[in-house]
Write a protein that holds these residues in place. Structure first.
Motif, short mmCIF file in Angstrom:
data_model
loop_
_atom_site.label_atom_id
_atom_site.label_comp_id
_atom_site.label_asym_id
_atom_site.label_seq_id
_atom_site.Cartn_x
_atom_site.Cartn_y
_atom_site.Cartn_z
N THR A 370 0.84 -1.21 0.00
CA THR A 370 0.00 0.00 0.00
C THR A 370 0.87 1.25 0.00
OG1 THR A 370 -0.11 -0.03 2.42
CG2 THR A 370 -1.90 -1.14 1.22
N VAL A 371 0.27 2.35 -0.43
CA VAL A 371 0.92 3.67 -0.38
C VAL A 371 -0.08 4.68 0.17
CG1 VAL A 371 2.52 3.21 -2.29
CG2 VAL A 371 0.27 4.20 -2.76
N ILE A 372 0.45 5.82 0.65
CA ILE A 372 -0.40 6.94 1.05
C ILE A 372 -0.39 7.94 -0.10
CG2 ILE A 372 -0.73 8.82 2.70
CD1 ILE A 372 -1.24 6.10 3.88
N ALA A 373 -1.57 8.14 -0.72
CA ALA A 373 -1.63 9.00 -1.89
C ALA A 373 -3.05 9.52 -2.08
CB ALA A 373 -1.17 8.24 -3.14
N ASP A 374 -3.15 10.53 -2.93
CA ASP A 374 -4.43 11.06 -3.36
C ASP A 374 -4.80 10.32 -4.64
OD1 ASP A 374 -6.39 12.63 -4.81
OD2 ASP A 374 -5.99 14.27 -3.41
N ALA A 375 -5.84 9.50 -4.59
CA ALA A 375 -6.19 8.64 -5.72
C ALA A 375 -6.50 9.45 -6.97
CB ALA A 375 -7.38 7.76 -5.36
N GLU A 376 -7.22 10.55 -6.81
CA GLU A 376 -7.60 11.35 -7.98
C GLU A 376 -6.39 12.01 -8.62
OE1 GLU A 376 -10.36 15.26 -9.06
OE2 GLU A 376 -10.51 14.33 -7.08
N GLN A 377 -5.49 12.60 -7.78
CA GLN A 377 -4.33 13.28 -8.35
C GLN A 377 -3.33 12.28 -8.92
OE1 GLN A 377 -4.66 16.26 -8.78
NE2 GLN A 377 -6.19 16.85 -7.26
N LEU A 378 -3.21 11.10 -8.32
CA LEU A 378 -2.32 10.08 -8.86
C LEU A 378 -2.81 9.61 -10.22
CD1 LEU A 378 0.29 8.67 -8.09
CD2 LEU A 378 -1.06 6.86 -7.03
N LYS A 379 -4.14 9.50 -10.37
CA LYS A 379 -4.69 9.12 -11.68
C LYS A 379 -4.42 10.22 -12.70
CE LYS A 379 -8.40 6.73 -11.79
NZ LYS A 379 -9.80 6.25 -11.69
N ARG A 380 -4.44 11.50 -12.25
CA ARG A 380 -4.11 12.60 -13.16
C ARG A 380 -2.68 12.46 -13.67
NH1 ARG A 380 -6.21 17.78 -13.62
NH2 ARG A 380 -7.43 17.50 -11.71
N VAL A 381 -1.77 12.01 -12.79
CA VAL A 381 -0.38 11.81 -13.20
C VAL A 381 -0.30 10.76 -14.31
CG1 VAL A 381 1.86 10.89 -12.45
CG2 VAL A 381 0.62 12.51 -10.99
N VAL A 382 -0.94 9.60 -14.09
CA VAL A 382 -0.88 8.51 -15.08
C VAL A 382 -1.52 8.96 -16.39
CG1 VAL A 382 -1.63 6.17 -15.59
CG2 VAL A 382 -0.84 6.75 -13.28
N ASN A 383 -2.67 9.61 -16.31
CA ASN A 383 -3.39 10.03 -17.53
C ASN A 383 -2.59 11.07 -18.31
OD1 ASN A 383 -5.54 8.31 -17.06
ND2 ASN A 383 -6.76 9.86 -15.99
N ASN A 384 -1.95 12.03 -17.61
CA ASN A 384 -1.16 13.05 -18.31
C ASN A 384 0.02 12.43 -19.03
OD1 ASN A 384 -2.87 15.00 -17.34
ND2 ASN A 384 -1.30 16.21 -16.30
N ILE A 385 0.67 11.45 -18.39
CA ILE A 385 1.82 10.81 -19.04
C ILE A 385 1.36 10.00 -20.26
CG2 ILE A 385 3.63 9.07 -18.74
CD1 ILE A 385 3.83 9.94 -15.81
N VAL A 386 0.28 9.25 -20.09
CA VAL A 386 -0.23 8.45 -21.22
C VAL A 386 -0.72 9.36 -22.34
CG1 VAL A 386 -2.01 6.80 -21.92
CG2 VAL A 386 -0.78 6.47 -19.77
N SER A 387 -1.37 10.48 -22.01
CA SER A 387 -1.84 11.43 -23.04
C SER A 387 -0.67 11.95 -23.86
CB SER A 387 -2.58 12.60 -22.39
OG SER A 387 -3.76 12.16 -21.76
N ASN A 388 0.48 12.23 -23.18
CA ASN A 388 1.67 12.67 -23.90
C ASN A 388 2.17 11.58 -24.84
OD1 ASN A 388 1.98 15.28 -22.97
ND2 ASN A 388 4.13 14.98 -22.43
N SER A 389 2.12 10.33 -24.37
CA SER A 389 2.55 9.21 -25.24
C SER A 389 1.69 9.13 -26.48
CB SER A 389 2.48 7.90 -24.45
OG SER A 389 3.36 7.91 -23.34
N VAL A 390 0.38 9.29 -26.31
CA VAL A 390 -0.54 9.22 -27.45
C VAL A 390 -0.32 10.41 -28.38
CG1 VAL A 390 -2.97 9.28 -28.13
CG2 VAL A 390 -2.26 7.92 -26.15
N LYS A 391 -0.11 11.58 -27.79
CA LYS A 391 0.04 12.79 -28.58
C LYS A 391 1.24 12.71 -29.52
CE LYS A 391 -0.44 16.54 -26.27
NZ LYS A 391 -0.14 17.65 -25.34
#
Length: 491
Positions: A370-391
């Motif tokens: 487990t980790v201590i994190a903000d689920a919504e902001q962590l998902k924003r991190v993954v989505n932003n990186i993947v969006s750059n890959s697609v772009k």
């Protein structure tokens, strides 16, 4: 040296240096003048005695020498003192020493050798024959008498008269030279102290004044040199630090303004592209171009996707403003790594399939990590990186892989693509705000340029770290690590 120390030194210098220098010069001048007095008046007394009782000492020595010579003449021939030529000769010897002779027989003055330069004495001013004193002081003149008998039995007396205020020009010269020496010492001391104070105080204050004027004129491109190591020097150092911070603030402000203008330009362009597409498809529907259910469905779906793009851009801009104000709304919770990233992977697989991109998910962590994190902001991190890959995907068969690894006290997330890659010169800057490796503003590679800066900010706020490796033409791998949550056990 401290300013307080300098003031103490200056105070002591004003007191001690003049005293020492005046004493030094007085010793030299007095020694020189006393030697002249000794040679002139044949005095063997020391300097202290001469200075303390100079008139009496010199007069005694002078008159004593002359008395001896007169006594020799009196013993040999007292009647010579009735010879005017003889008396004039002897008187001439005394005139150069501010003295003269008076010869008296009974109550009659036979010879009075005073000149206009030396005040004379009246007969009644001379001591009587009954006066036992051989020396007297009359006004500003000192008189020394010698009594004898003429061959005819008459009473005779010879007086040596000396003008006290005129007899020692060397003493006047000594006093004048001492006064001049004192004035010179004071002037030199004042000049040295003034120069020292100017160099220590006025010069750095002048530099501070000039620096203040430049700042008031808006000129921050200068350096205030600090040479002093005192309070004024510390003030100059603090002023230079203030100038540097002010310059940095101004430069940051200018950069911020430039970045904001660029952001507005980028967002405006990226908003205009989907709006133009939406308008075109809406006009197609209004004009009846979408005359079949299939075309209508495709038009509506396209409009929906473009609206989502606009919504994403607006959301990104709103989040950026929160980053700038340090007001990101975090909600930290304990998150199971396996479950969380499995959900992310399922959503990514659906989204990437729509773009015809192959997706792979690999989890190498235990199920209880487990980790201590903000689920919504962590998902924003993954989505932003993947969006750059697609772009920036330039392959016909695009691939994106998500890997979760256990690396000791951390979990490491890797997002890999086979896109165009990033040049090595650009790699250190990709997480900076508004930095874009592709400066073109075409619709396929648009963007605000703040996506990866948002990613870095979120990861750092989680106590993690993010970096990237890339090879042009092969692809890019983004890495970030988060610390595992570990229960604290109390024994």
């Amino acid at each position: 040296m401290k300013l307080k120390t300098k003031l103490v030194i200056a105070f002591m210098t004003v007191i001690l240096v003049p005293v020492l220098l005046i004493s030094f010069f007085m010793c030299i001048v007095s020694h020189f003048q006393m030697n002249r007095i000794r040679e002139t008046y044949n005095i063997e007394a020391d300097i202290g005695e001469i200075v303390a009782n100079s008139s009496i000492q010199i007069f005694t020595a002078l008159s004593g020498q002359i008395q001896e010579a007169i006594q020799v003449q009196l013993d040999r021939d007292p009647d010579q003192f009735e010879d005017v030529d003889f008396l004039r000769t002897e008187n001439g010897k005394l005139m150069g020493k501010y003295s003269y002779l008076i010869v008296r027989k009974n109550d009659e003055i036979l010879f009075d050798g005073h000149s206009g330069k030396i005040p004379g004495l009246r007969a009644e001013d001379l001591p009587s024959y009954e006066d036992p004193s051989s020396m007297m002081l009359s006004g500003r003149q000192m008189v020394r008498g010698q009594y004898f008998k003429f061959s005819d039995g008459g009473e005779g007396s010879v007086f040596i008269v000396t003008a006290i205020n005129e007899m020692i020009p060397e003493m006047r010269s000594l006093a004048m030279e001492m006064v001049i020496s004192m004035i010179l010492v004071l002037v030199i001391t004042a000049a040295i102290l003034t120069t020292w104070i100017y160099r220590s105080l006025l010069r750095p204050i002048g530099r501070l004044k000039e620096a203040t004027r430049k700042i008031a004129e808006g000129n921050l491109d200068f350096t205030l040199d600090v040479q002093e190591n005192d309070e004024i020097g510390q003030l100059c150092t603090d002023f230079e630090g203030m100038r540097q911070r002010l310059k940095e603030t101004v430069e940051e402000r200018m950069q911020f303004d430039t970045e904001n203008k660029e952001l507005i330009s980028n967002i405006s362009h990226d908003l205009k592209t989907p709006i133009t597409a939406i308008k075109g498809y809406v006009e197609g529907i209004m004009d009846g171009v979408a005359d079949t259910p299939e075309k209508m469905d495709r038009y509506i779906r396209t409009i929906y996707n473009k609206a989502n793009d606009m919504d994403r851009l607006i959301d990104e801009l709103t989040f950026y403003s929160k980053i700038d104000a340090n007001k990101i709304p975090y909600t930290f919770n304990k998150i199971n790594v396996t479950e969380y990233f499995l959900d992310c992977a399922e959503e990514l697989e659906v989204d990437l399939a729509a773009d015809d991109i192959e997706f792979g998910y690999f989890n190498y962590c235990d199920e209880d990590v487990t980790v201590i994190a903000d689920a919504e902001q962590l998902k924003r991190v993954v989505n932003n990186i993947v969006s750059n890959s697609v772009k920036y995907m330039d392959k016909s068969k695009g691939k994106v892989n998500l890997r979760i690894k256990d690396v000791g006290d951390f979990i490491q997330v890797e997002i890999e693509d086979n896109g165009k890659g990033i040049a090595q010169r650009d790699l250190p800057n990709i997480f900076e705000r508004f930095y874009r490796t592709d400066s073109s503003r075409n619709s396929s590679k648009g963007g605000s340029g703040i996506g990866l800066s948002i990613v870095r900010k979120i990861i750092e706020d989680h106590g993690g770290r993010i970096w990237a490796t890339s090879k042009e033409g092969v692809g890019t791998v983004m890495y970030f690590v988060l610390r595992k949550y570990q229960e604290v056990r109390y024994e």
